[in-house]
Design a protein around this motif. Structure first.
Motif, PDB file in Angstrom:
ATOM      1  N   ARG A 381       0.847  -1.205   0.000  1.00  0.00           N
ATOM      2  CA  ARG A 381       0.000   0.000   0.000  1.00  0.00           C
ATOM      3  C   ARG A 381       0.879   1.250   0.000  1.00  0.00           C
ATOM      4  NH1 ARG A 381      -2.063   0.620   5.534  1.00  0.00           N
ATOM      5  NH2 ARG A 381       0.077   1.390   5.682  1.00  0.00           N
ATOM      6  N   ASP A 382       1.902   1.271   0.840  1.00  0.00           N
ATOM      7  CA  ASP A 382       2.780   2.444   0.922  1.00  0.00           C
ATOM      8  C   ASP A 382       3.518   2.713  -0.391  1.00  0.00           C
ATOM      9  OD1 ASP A 382       1.903   2.552   3.477  1.00  0.00           O
ATOM     10  OD2 ASP A 382       3.771   1.849   4.416  1.00  0.00           O
ATOM     11  N   CYS A 383       3.803   1.645  -1.139  1.00  0.00           N
ATOM     12  CA  CYS A 383       4.506   1.808  -2.426  1.00  0.00           C
ATOM     13  C   CYS A 383       3.530   2.031  -3.582  1.00  0.00           C
ATOM     14  CB  CYS A 383       5.374   0.591  -2.712  1.00  0.00           C
ATOM     15  SG  CYS A 383       6.734   0.403  -1.536  1.00  0.00           S
ATOM     16  N   GLY A 384       2.220   2.018  -3.295  1.00  0.00           N
ATOM     17  CA  GLY A 384       1.225   2.241  -4.358  1.00  0.00           C
ATOM     18  C   GLY A 384       1.001   1.021  -5.237  1.00  0.00           C
ATOM     19  N   VAL A 385       1.280  -0.173  -4.708  1.00  0.00           N
ATOM     20  CA  VAL A 385       1.077  -1.401  -5.487  1.00  0.00           C
ATOM     21  C   VAL A 385      -0.235  -2.039  -5.040  1.00  0.00           C
ATOM     22  CG1 VAL A 385       1.934  -3.721  -5.973  1.00  0.00           C
ATOM     23  CG2 VAL A 385       3.551  -1.806  -5.762  1.00  0.00           C
ATOM     24  N   SER A 386      -1.125  -2.267  -6.010  1.00  0.00           N
ATOM     25  CA  SER A 386      -2.450  -2.782  -5.686  1.00  0.00           C
ATOM     26  C   SER A 386      -2.524  -4.287  -5.951  1.00  0.00           C
ATOM     27  CB  SER A 386      -3.454  -1.981  -6.523  1.00  0.00           C
ATOM     28  OG  SER A 386      -4.612  -2.695  -6.742  1.00  0.00           O
ATOM     29  N   LEU A 387      -3.071  -5.020  -4.971  1.00  0.00           N
ATOM     30  CA  LEU A 387      -3.119  -6.491  -5.044  1.00  0.00           C
ATOM     31  C   LEU A 387      -4.324  -6.993  -5.819  1.00  0.00           C
ATOM     32  CD1 LEU A 387      -2.238  -8.092  -1.603  1.00  0.00           C
ATOM     33  CD2 LEU A 387      -1.060  -8.322  -3.784  1.00  0.00           C
ATOM     34  N   ARG A 388      -4.108  -8.022  -6.638  1.00  0.00           N
ATOM     35  CA  ARG A 388      -5.230  -8.633  -7.330  1.00  0.00           C
ATOM     36  C   ARG A 388      -5.640  -9.920  -6.635  1.00  0.00           C
ATOM     37  NH1 ARG A 388      -4.249 -10.711 -13.211  1.00  0.00           N
ATOM     38  NH2 ARG A 388      -4.327 -12.747 -12.208  1.00  0.00           N
ATOM     39  N   SER A 389      -4.662 -10.704  -6.216  1.00  0.00           N
ATOM     40  CA  SER A 389      -5.026 -11.929  -5.496  1.00  0.00           C
ATOM     41  C   SER A 389      -3.865 -12.404  -4.628  1.00  0.00           C
ATOM     42  CB  SER A 389      -5.449 -13.037  -6.465  1.00  0.00           C
ATOM     43  OG  SER A 389      -4.382 -13.365  -7.322  1.00  0.00           O
ATOM     44  N   MET A 390      -4.167 -13.331  -3.741  1.00  0.00           N
ATOM     45  CA  MET A 390      -3.192 -13.825  -2.786  1.00  0.00           C
ATOM     46  C   MET A 390      -3.456 -15.318  -2.609  1.00  0.00           C
ATOM     47  SD  MET A 390      -2.328 -12.005   0.777  1.00  0.00           S
ATOM     48  CE  MET A 390      -3.916 -12.315   1.559  1.00  0.00           C
ATOM     49  N   LEU A 391      -2.389 -16.118  -2.588  1.00  0.00           N
ATOM     50  CA  LEU A 391      -2.520 -17.561  -2.379  1.00  0.00           C
ATOM     51  C   LEU A 391      -1.614 -17.955  -1.243  1.00  0.00           C
ATOM     52  CD1 LEU A 391      -2.151 -19.410  -5.823  1.00  0.00           C
ATOM     53  CD2 LEU A 391      -4.199 -19.257  -4.415  1.00  0.00           C
ATOM     54  N   GLN A 392      -2.113 -18.754  -0.313  1.00  0.00           N
ATOM     55  CA  GLN A 392      -1.215 -19.263   0.710  1.00  0.00           C
ATOM     56  C   GLN A 392      -1.451 -20.751   0.873  1.00  0.00           C
ATOM     57  OE1 GLN A 392      -1.390 -17.383   4.543  1.00  0.00           O
ATOM     58  NE2 GLN A 392       0.742 -17.917   4.921  1.00  0.00           N
ATOM     59  N   HIS A 393      -0.356 -21.523   0.775  1.00  0.00           N
ATOM     60  CA  HIS A 393      -0.470 -22.950   1.038  1.00  0.00           C
ATOM     61  C   HIS A 393      -0.105 -23.194   2.495  1.00  0.00           C
ATOM     62  CE1 HIS A 393      -0.359 -24.794  -3.236  1.00  0.00           C
ATOM     63  NE2 HIS A 393      -1.189 -23.804  -3.147  1.00  0.00           N
ATOM     64  N   PRO A 394      -0.810 -24.095   3.166  1.00  0.00           N
ATOM     65  CA  PRO A 394      -0.458 -24.383   4.556  1.00  0.00           C
ATOM     66  C   PRO A 394       0.944 -24.982   4.637  1.00  0.00           C
ATOM     67  CG  PRO A 394      -2.044 -25.985   3.705  1.00  0.00           C
ATOM     68  CD  PRO A 394      -1.901 -24.922   2.664  1.00  0.00           C
ATOM     69  N   ALA A 395       1.576 -24.810   5.760  1.00  0.00           N
ATOM     70  CA  ALA A 395       2.898 -25.397   5.967  1.00  0.00           C
ATOM     71  C   ALA A 395       2.801 -26.913   5.827  1.00  0.00           C
ATOM     72  CB  ALA A 395       3.419 -25.033   7.352  1.00  0.00           C
ATOM     73  N   GLU A 396       3.826 -27.536   5.294  1.00  0.00           N
ATOM     74  CA  GLU A 396       3.769 -28.981   5.066  1.00  0.00           C
ATOM     75  C   GLU A 396       3.823 -29.756   6.375  1.00  0.00           C
ATOM     76  OE1 GLU A 396       6.493 -30.213   2.082  1.00  0.00           O
ATOM     77  OE2 GLU A 396       5.538 -29.004   0.529  1.00  0.00           O
ATOM     78  N   THR A 397       4.558 -29.234   7.339  1.00  0.00           N
ATOM     79  CA  THR A 397       4.565 -29.857   8.677  1.00  0.00           C
ATOM     80  C   THR A 397       4.332 -28.725   9.677  1.00  0.00           C
ATOM     81  OG1 THR A 397       6.931 -29.507   8.840  1.00  0.00           O
ATOM     82  CG2 THR A 397       6.220 -31.643   8.010  1.00  0.00           C
ATOM     83  N   ASP A 398       3.873 -29.100  10.871  1.00  0.00           N
ATOM     84  CA  ASP A 398       3.543 -28.073  11.858  1.00  0.00           C
ATOM     85  C   ASP A 398       4.757 -27.254  12.275  1.00  0.00           C
ATOM     86  OD1 ASP A 398       0.923 -28.567  11.818  1.00  0.00           O
ATOM     87  OD2 ASP A 398       0.866 -29.801  13.655  1.00  0.00           O
ATOM     88  N   ASP A 399       5.944 -27.912  12.235  1.00  0.00           N
ATOM     89  CA  ASP A 399       7.117 -27.174  12.691  1.00  0.00           C
ATOM     90  C   ASP A 399       7.943 -26.589  11.548  1.00  0.00           C
ATOM     91  OD1 ASP A 399       7.887 -29.563  11.698  1.00  0.00           O
ATOM     92  OD2 ASP A 399       9.287 -30.052  13.340  1.00  0.00           O
ATOM     93  N   ALA A 400       7.332 -26.449  10.329  1.00  0.00           N
ATOM     94  CA  ALA A 400       8.059 -25.825   9.223  1.00  0.00           C
ATOM     95  C   ALA A 400       8.390 -24.387   9.615  1.00  0.00           C
ATOM     96  CB  ALA A 400       7.189 -25.828   7.960  1.00  0.00           C
TER      97      ALA A 400
END
Lengths: 442, 442
Positions: A381-400
């Motif tokens: 936001r501060d740099c004026g870059v606008s987001l179109r989408s976001m993807l997050q995959h869960p960590a493969e193991t709990d302690d990643a």
């Protein structure tokens, strides 16, 4: 005017070649010239004959019979052979013997055919002047995209139009690696190793995978498209070393494929030329070009978009391109190096990449805890870059120690994006350097 | 040799054009020549100027200013204008004024540029002789695949190689119709009507949809690839009128798309050239070329397979191709019509299509009762045609008079397949003429 191509009455004088460099391409050219001798004679209007060759090791078996050909250990001596009408330079490399041979031949007024992309990309301006001064054509169809007649297409086939953009998939090794990574899910290092074992990548692969080879070709294509030599150093170059298996899989999830593209277009501030990995929509023409194939794209005001695909390397395709140049010389079809006689010496003004615009894919490795996304989106936001989408995959193991986070932006300026990436990289929650990939609509 | 392209000292003499025919393409050429005047002058080494035009109706608004241009109602008079160096024929049609203008210009030793595919396809042998006799180049890049430099690619770019096969998607109207049929499920007549309303198909669409336009282009491409004129009458031509919505959906189920392809290849018995609807694998390059786009494929012994795609029609792309020819003339790059001076007059020997081989898709409308499939497969067996797969969709209603049955064969001879289709058509259980579509692997 057609009588120039051959004379029905007079016996045709052969075009006599001296071939400097007998690697796989040199041997391929000799093989092709022999296999197609009658055909080439009919098309060229005169026989095309090899009279002299030069290479280091006379004893090596190259699979072609060299009996009857004059042999030179020093290629510079081949150039001065009075029986050599045309010098075919297949040694390679931007300096050393290759450069000396080409300069010496042009200075002696002898036409030169070369497959040497580095030489033309780095010294194209000086070579064009030498060619013009000594009235000696320099042809280099084989230097860009192997068997694809990319140079003829841009310099002659589209000569009627004002070109807006040129480029494409210019390195078969990178395209092969990216294709196999997508198909198998293997990581970059593993696929590179396999490619080396199969002969699709060199033992020292850096020229290919760091984008330099593609940048050589783009420098040449852009010079032809815009009628002036391009400074190689003005081309922005990124390779594919940092592309991970996860980028291929995120790209697929977003409806894209990853290609290493060389693209040049003219802007109000000058030429923008860059070689970078790009996301292209999975149904776009460039996304269909898999494996070791190359594809050259050119876009003109009147003609629209043209794409040519074919084999970008290998003895056969390269020999075909070299021979097409030889036929042009035999037919008397020669042309100024950059297609425009007057501009031989003036390099094109280049615009810095930071003046570019585009949409971007950004993959971050972040700590998996609350507030991280807020920190990152605040920077954007501060740099004026606008987001179109976001993807997050869960960590493969709990302690990643980290999780991947992928952001896709709307159209933004390259400068804003670079600033944002620098700031994001400095955040303590970001655990590895961000991977930024440009998104191309075609 | 490069000095031929321009002379730095002497003021350059303009290349003066007479344009016969001011339809959308003629107006487009004038527009392009004006918009790109400086660029073209630099590339051609001399200005390219229109001095005279010819059309029927002087009062019609064509969107270009014709002030200062000499006007001829009769194009034949334009040819004799001593200020016209090059005649650009954009009238169209294989006979009448177009033919007279081209013949008269060549006989007078004037170079001709034309976009007239029918003229070159039907009279290419005689025109090549006229061109050679009077030393007057005849260029026709715009006659095949619009803005795609297909002719330059085949005649020059691949001149080093022995070509094995040439062809592609050569008619944008058919490709548009087949694309929309696939995407919408609508039937042929409905989509044709829509295409006519949108201007993608002519009021009389038969030249396009019956395959004649594609056959004209294939005749030219084959002549260039094999260095001799091809008799237009030796090309086997089928159109797309009999392709039904159900064929698109069966093709999809089998992993194919349907394209109207023109393909020519050399066999031991002579040239096989045909324009037919084909099934192509859905992931093959030709399957990706949708809508009004054209794609030209050429395959050579050394170069492998090259494909070029782009806009095959329209004022802009066609004007770009016409102008590329004009620059070639200005640069002194002219060439024998079929690429080989000696063979101007000898048409290529053609092999009848019945000597061909391939795999086939066959759609039958059959009565829905026991024994039908046994009857049909018995015929195939008797003709030596081996089946690869069979698809049958259930009747849509219980009282439907027939059901569709789709058969896919292994590789077989065209003669055996034609015999089988004739016999199957004669069976009483087959209620409509079979639809046979060839399967191409690329």
């Amino acid at each position: 005017m057609t009588s120039r191509t051959s004379s029905a009455s007079a016996p045709a004088t052969p075009l006599r070649l001296g071939i400097a460099g007998l690697g796989t391409v040199g041997a391929g050219v000799i093989r092709l010239l022999r296999a197609n001798a009658d055909l080439l004679r009919a098309r060229a209007g005169r026989p095309i004959e090899v009279v002299a060759v030069s290479a280091r090791d006379k004893t090596r078996d190259r699979g072609v019979d060299l009996a009857g050909l004059r042999w030179y250990e020093d290629a510079r001596e081949l150039v001065t052979d009075p029986d050599v009408d045309v010098v075919v330079e297949l040694i390679g490399g931007a300096e050393g013997t290759a450069r000396a041979v080409v300069e010496q031949a042009l200075a002696a007024g002898k036409p030169v055919v070369t497959a040497n992309k580095a030489l033309v990309a780095l010294h194209g301006s000086a070579l064009a002047q030498l060619s013009a001064t000594h009235n000696a054509p320099l042809l280099f169809e084989a230097a860009v995209a192997g068997g694809i007649p990319a140079i003829k297409t841009v310099r002659e086939g589209l000569a009627g139009d004002r070109l807006l953009r040129v480029g494409g998939i210019l390195n078969g090794t990178c395209n092969y690696i990216l294709t196999v990574m997508r198909e198998t899910g293997k990581d970059f290092a593993t696929v590179l190793k396999d490619a080396q074992d199969l002969g699709y990548a060199e033992a020292d692969p850096s020229t290919d995978i760091d984008g330099l080879d593609a940048a050589h070709k783009l420098t040449i294509l852009a010079g032809l498209a815009f009628g002036q030599p391009v400074e190689f150093s003005s081309v922005h170059v990124e390779g594919i070393r940092r592309i991970g298996a996860e980028d291929l899989s995120f790209a697929r999830a977003l409806g894209y494929r990853i290609r290493l593209l060389g693209l040049a277009h003219m802007t109000e501030c000058g030429l923008q030329a860059r070689v970078t990995p790009c996301l292209v929509p999975q149904h776009s023409p460039l996304a269909q070009v898999d494996g070791v194939f190359n594809a050259v794209v050119a876009e003109g005001e009147f003609v629209g978009r043209i794409m040519i695909e074919g084999r970008g390397a290998g003895a056969g395709p390269t020999a075909s391109a070299v021979t097409a140049d030889l036929i042009d010389i035999a037919r008397g079809h020669t042309i100024a190096v950059w297609g425009v006689q007057a501009s031989a010496g003036l390099p094109l003004r280049a615009a810095p990449i930071t003046l570019g615009h585009g949409a971007f894919y950004l993959r971050l490795a972040v700590e998996d805890r609350p507030g991280v996304i807020a920190d990152i989106t605040a920077v954007l936001r501060d740099c004026g870059v606008s987001l179109r989408s976001m993807l997050q995959h869960p960590a493969e193991t709990d302690d990643a120690p980290y999780v991947p986070l992928v952001l896709v932006t709307h159209q933004t300026s390259e400068a804003a994006m670079q600033e944002a990436v620098t700031r994001i990289d400095a955040l303590s929650v970001v655990t590895d350097s961000p991977v930024m990939i440009r998104i191309e609509t075609a």
